[in-house]
Design a protein around this motif. Structure first.
Motif, mmCIF file in Angstrom:
data_model
loop_
_atom_site.group_PDB
_atom_site.id
_atom_site.type_symbol
_atom_site.label_atom_id
_atom_site.label_comp_id
_atom_site.label_asym_id
_atom_site.label_seq_id
_atom_site.Cartn_x
_atom_site.Cartn_y
_atom_site.Cartn_z
ATOM 1 N N ARG A 8 -33.731 -5.623 -19.542
ATOM 2 C CA ARG A 8 -34.038 -5.718 -18.620
ATOM 3 C C ARG A 8 -34.972 -4.164 -18.155
ATOM 4 O O ARG A 8 -34.925 -4.491 -16.891
ATOM 5 C CB ARG A 8 -32.434 -5.124 -17.665
ATOM 6 N N ASN A 75 -23.954 -10.071 -15.643
ATOM 7 C CA ASN A 75 -25.156 -10.136 -14.853
ATOM 8 C C ASN A 75 -25.703 -11.655 -16.232
ATOM 9 O O ASN A 75 -25.105 -11.723 -17.464
ATOM 10 C CB ASN A 75 -25.949 -8.836 -15.436
ATOM 11 N N GLY A 104 -32.113 -11.672 -12.859
ATOM 12 C CA GLY A 104 -31.695 -10.932 -13.832
ATOM 13 C C GLY A 104 -32.106 -9.731 -14.051
ATOM 14 O O GLY A 104 -33.545 -9.411 -14.116
ATOM 15 N N GLU A 313 -24.665 -3.478 -11.699
ATOM 16 C CA GLU A 313 -24.858 -3.495 -12.922
ATOM 17 C C GLU A 313 -23.624 -2.064 -13.759
ATOM 18 O O GLU A 313 -24.416 -1.448 -12.993
ATOM 19 C CB GLU A 313 -26.243 -3.133 -13.515
ATOM 20 N N TRP A 350 -23.275 -5.889 -16.848
ATOM 21 C CA TRP A 350 -24.475 -6.363 -17.716
ATOM 22 C C TRP A 350 -25.141 -5.956 -19.442
ATOM 23 O O TRP A 350 -24.464 -4.925 -19.754
ATOM 24 C CB TRP A 350 -25.508 -5.093 -17.769
ATOM 25 N N ASN A 351 -24.112 -7.081 -20.172
ATOM 26 C CA ASN A 351 -25.813 -8.444 -19.479
ATOM 27 C C ASN A 351 -24.072 -9.269 -20.165
ATOM 28 O O ASN A 351 -23.666 -9.409 -21.120
ATOM 29 C CB ASN A 351 -26.275 -9.103 -20.113
ATOM 30 N N ASN A 354 -27.970 -10.040 -23.635
ATOM 31 C CA ASN A 354 -28.634 -9.209 -24.407
ATOM 32 C C ASN A 354 -29.725 -9.965 -25.560
ATOM 33 O O ASN A 354 -30.588 -9.529 -24.998
ATOM 34 C CB ASN A 354 -28.132 -7.762 -23.781
#
Length: 711
Positions: A8, A75, A104, A313, A350-351, A354
């Motif tokens: 991220r 997310n 994002g 997050e 999060w997330n 990923n």
């Protein structure tokens, strides 16, 4: 696979964001028996034969707040080609996900919604705003949208609001202004894109006002969120060149009248964080969130309750290890509920997807180093993740909290005597009580004795859901495996028990409805006046103070206001209000109110405490003392207590310092002259402090035992 698909933010930013939290608190708080109208203090069924090693006590008269429709969130990111897969909708609905954040993380500050471009980054096909909203609507969730601060303008953000809520009628309610803007290089670390020539918190505050004005001119019903640093996490306490204060204390005074919520992030550690480290650091999260609310109280005053806190997050770490394994599933369940119980209206993992990173083995399983809840299907060398959208353990941790409660249900206090067993409780709107037990011990099962205040379980066996080794999904446990009095939680496992109340008991038996959330009408050094909205069917109201799962009666009235007296100066209190009907049966409790008393205006001394600078886990402070009495003071001592664990005095000057636990005693240096009366002279000393958690200021100072006024 583009490098940023897996992260991220650029590698190297993570260490600055490590959560520096207090160590876990040991032991459970004893429950005080509720008032007579509620029945016996603890009602349990006869114990089973197992010898319990942990006790969990639940107090349904101590409400922690109500679950919102956006409580569980995730997310999403425009570099995620699986963002809008049809399987995602079904999985999110099963977990009762109510919020989806877009586009994002740090990508938000390079993303232009109208062209669906992110210069310098990768944009996956099929991830445009309308496609995302299709997934949001099919899930039944609410979008949380991040307006581009780094390379955007207020006008661009206003255009997005117009398209979303006027042209498309999406009713997008929550809009953040930028992502982690404090990471724009102003404090020396710059992972967040920011084209503004002035990268200071003052400039961010000015721009938040401009964004809010432009966006609310299009749709005045939207909620605007400003980015804050989490207390105890870098760069909390750091004062940049030319700034008068750190990020939060510079931004908040300028924006509280135009924002509706604040956005903070929290990660439990770096690449080498163990499961035990992460869960221990989680014990400090309540104090950090309390400090966010303290800051809102300080700058928004009576308007503070209107401003929400969003934890947009959260995950165990940012280093790519121990992320898909079972311990992170336990952490996810514990973290979601801990944050929600401490005043957050949404927690966004999060997330969703990923990407694979560092491969390790944890608890006998492959850990893919993936910060996603669902597999992306990628490979690292010759090791590949399972098929795309295969849930990882954190997904089931989040899903388990959906077994505990849904929107409108009330979180209530629960305390566990076991350091490695967490307990969370929710009273359902229909009167049932649900209890989530999380055993973080990888080797030992825990036999748990259960006891209750304000709730009398029926003789029916509880409904039990389990997620533990051997389970491929949340599993319903057969009747007879648990009772309302005792249950055994397997190692590295989670159980949710749902109990029905005995007929004629509980809030549903009362003719009185729940009172409104109390408001602080006035507060002094030893008194506080509270008011609340009355409840139908109420004959009288009881005000109860909570300390963990312990409650005691502090006020009673037939009206809708009360003055609490004989409170210690500088002390913090959390209270709920309950209504009693004509028969004395109690309603459900109100949502909680937390307040802090002040210091006396006519005190014989005055203290000014000033944090001069800070660097995340340390700070420098200066203290000035004045004697306001009529006689000189020779050989003085100054005492205070830190508000949270983890703060200490490392070194100091112009005085002698001694600390025991949270308590600090400062003694005048040898040979110091007397403090002249009537403020005729001052004593000044300073120190270097350290903090493992939020940096908080003391609320009360005592000079030779006398409480001083503070400024």
């Amino acid at each position: 696979m583009p490098p940023l698909l897996r992260h991220r933010r650029p590698a190297g930013a993570g260490p600055h964001l490590l959560a520096r939290t207090a160590t876990a608190l040991a032991g459970a708080l004893a429950l005080l028996a509720p008032v007579a109208a509620a029945g016996p203090a603890f009602a349990t069924e006869p114990r089973t034969a197992a010898v319990a090693d942990v006790e969990v006590r639940v107090n349904t008269q101590a409400a922690l707040g109500r679950l919102s429709g956006t409580a569980r969130g995730v997310n999403t990111a425009i570099w995620d080609s699986h963002m809008n897969d049809p399987e995602v909708v079904g999985l999110m609905k099963e977990a009762d996900v109510g919020a989806m954040r877009y586009p994002g993380g740090s990508y938000a500050d390079i993303y232009h919604w109208e062209t669906h471009t992110a210069p310098g980054g990768y944009v996956a096909p099929g991830t445009g705003f309308d496609a995302f909203m299709g997934t949001v609507r099919a899930t039944g969730a609410q979008p949380i949208l991040i307006a581009n601060y780094g390379s955007g303008t207020p006008e661009e953000a206003a255009g997005w609001v117009r398209y979303a809520n006027v042209t498309k009628d999406y009713h997008a309610k929550y809009w953040e202004i930028g992502n982690e803007i404090y990471g724009n290089g102003h404090y020396g670390s710059g992972w967040e894109h920011d084209d503004h020539e002035d990268k200071s918190p003052q400039e961010y505050a000015r721009e938040v006002r401009a964004y809010a004005t432009a966006m609310k001119a299009v749709d005045p019903t939207i909620k605007i969120g400003a980015v804050l640093t989490m207390p105890g996490n870098w760069p909390d306490g750091v004062v940049g060149q030319g700034d008068s204060g750190d990020w939060n204390n510079t931004v908040l005074p300028e924006v509280t009248d135009v924002i509706d919520f604040v956005s903070v992030h929290w990660y439990a550690g770096g690449a080498d964080t163990t499961a035990q480290d992460a869960t221990a650091r989680l014990a400090g999260l309540p104090g950090e969130l309390r400090e966010v609310r303290n800051q809102l109280d300080r700058y928004a005053g009576a308007d503070s309750p209107r401003i929400g806190i969003a934890l947009t997050e959260i995950n165990t770490n940012t280093g790519g290890a121990r992320l898909t394994a079972r311990p992170n599933g336990l952490f996810a369940a514990d973290a979601f509920m801990t944050a929600l119980e401490n005043g957050v209206f949404t927690v966004d993992w999060w997330n969703t997807h990923n990407g694979v990173d560092r491969i390790t083995t944890v608890d006998g399983e492959t850990d893919y180093g993936d910060m996603g809840m669902l597999s992306s299907g990628g490979c690292s060398g010759d090791v590949c993740e399972p098929a795309p959208n295969t849930p990882f353990h954190p997904y089931y941790g989040m899903k388990m909290t959906g077994e505990l409660g849904t929107a409108g249900d009330t979180m209530v206090a629960a305390a566990s005597s076991g350091q490695d067993l967490s307990a969370h409780a929710v009273q359902r709107r229909d009167g049932r009580l649900s209890l989530l037990l999380i055993n973080k011990n990888p080797e030992t099962a825990h036999a748990v004795d259960l006891a209750y205040a304000g709730f009398t379980p029926s003789a029916d066996a509880p409904r039990v859901s389990r997620y533990a080794r051997g389970d491929s999904d949340i599993t319903q446990v057969a009747d007879g495996e648990a009772s309302a009095a005792q249950v055994t939680v397997p190692p590295y496992g989670m159980l949710t028990l749902t109990l029905t109340p005995r007929a004629g008991t509980g809030p549903g038996a009362s003719a009185a409805g729940a009172p409104g959330t109390p408001r602080l009408e006035a507060v002094a050094d030893t008194t506080a006046r509270l008011t609340w909205q009355g409840a139908t069917g109420a004959a009288r109201y009881l005000v109860q103070e909570r300390d963990g799962a312990h409650t005691h009666l502090v006020g009673e009235t037939s009206g809708t206001s009360v003055t609490l007296r004989n409170l210690p100066p500088g002390s913090t209190h959390t209270v709920n209000v309950l209504a009693a009907d004509a028969s004395g049966r109690l309603s459900a409790p109100s949502d909680p109110l937390t307040f802090t008393t002040g210091t006396p205006s006519d005190a014989p001394c005055a203290v000014t405490y000033h944090r001069d600078t800070g660097w995340g886990d340390g700070f420098v402070a200066t203290v000035t003392v004045r004697n306001l009495s009529d006689t000189p003071i020779t050989g003085w001592t100054m005492d205070w207590d830190w508000q949270t664990e983890g703060q200490s005095v490392s070194s100091g000057w112009n005085a002698t310092f001694h600390q025991t636990g949270r308590h600090v005693r400062v003694t005048a240096p040898e040979g110091a002259g007397p403090l002249a009366p009537a403020g005729g002279s001052t004593a000044a000393f300073g120190f270097v402090g350290a903090n493992d958690g939020p940096t908080t200021d003391p609320t009360v100072f005592r000079l030779n035992g006398a409480v001083c006024s503070s400024g």
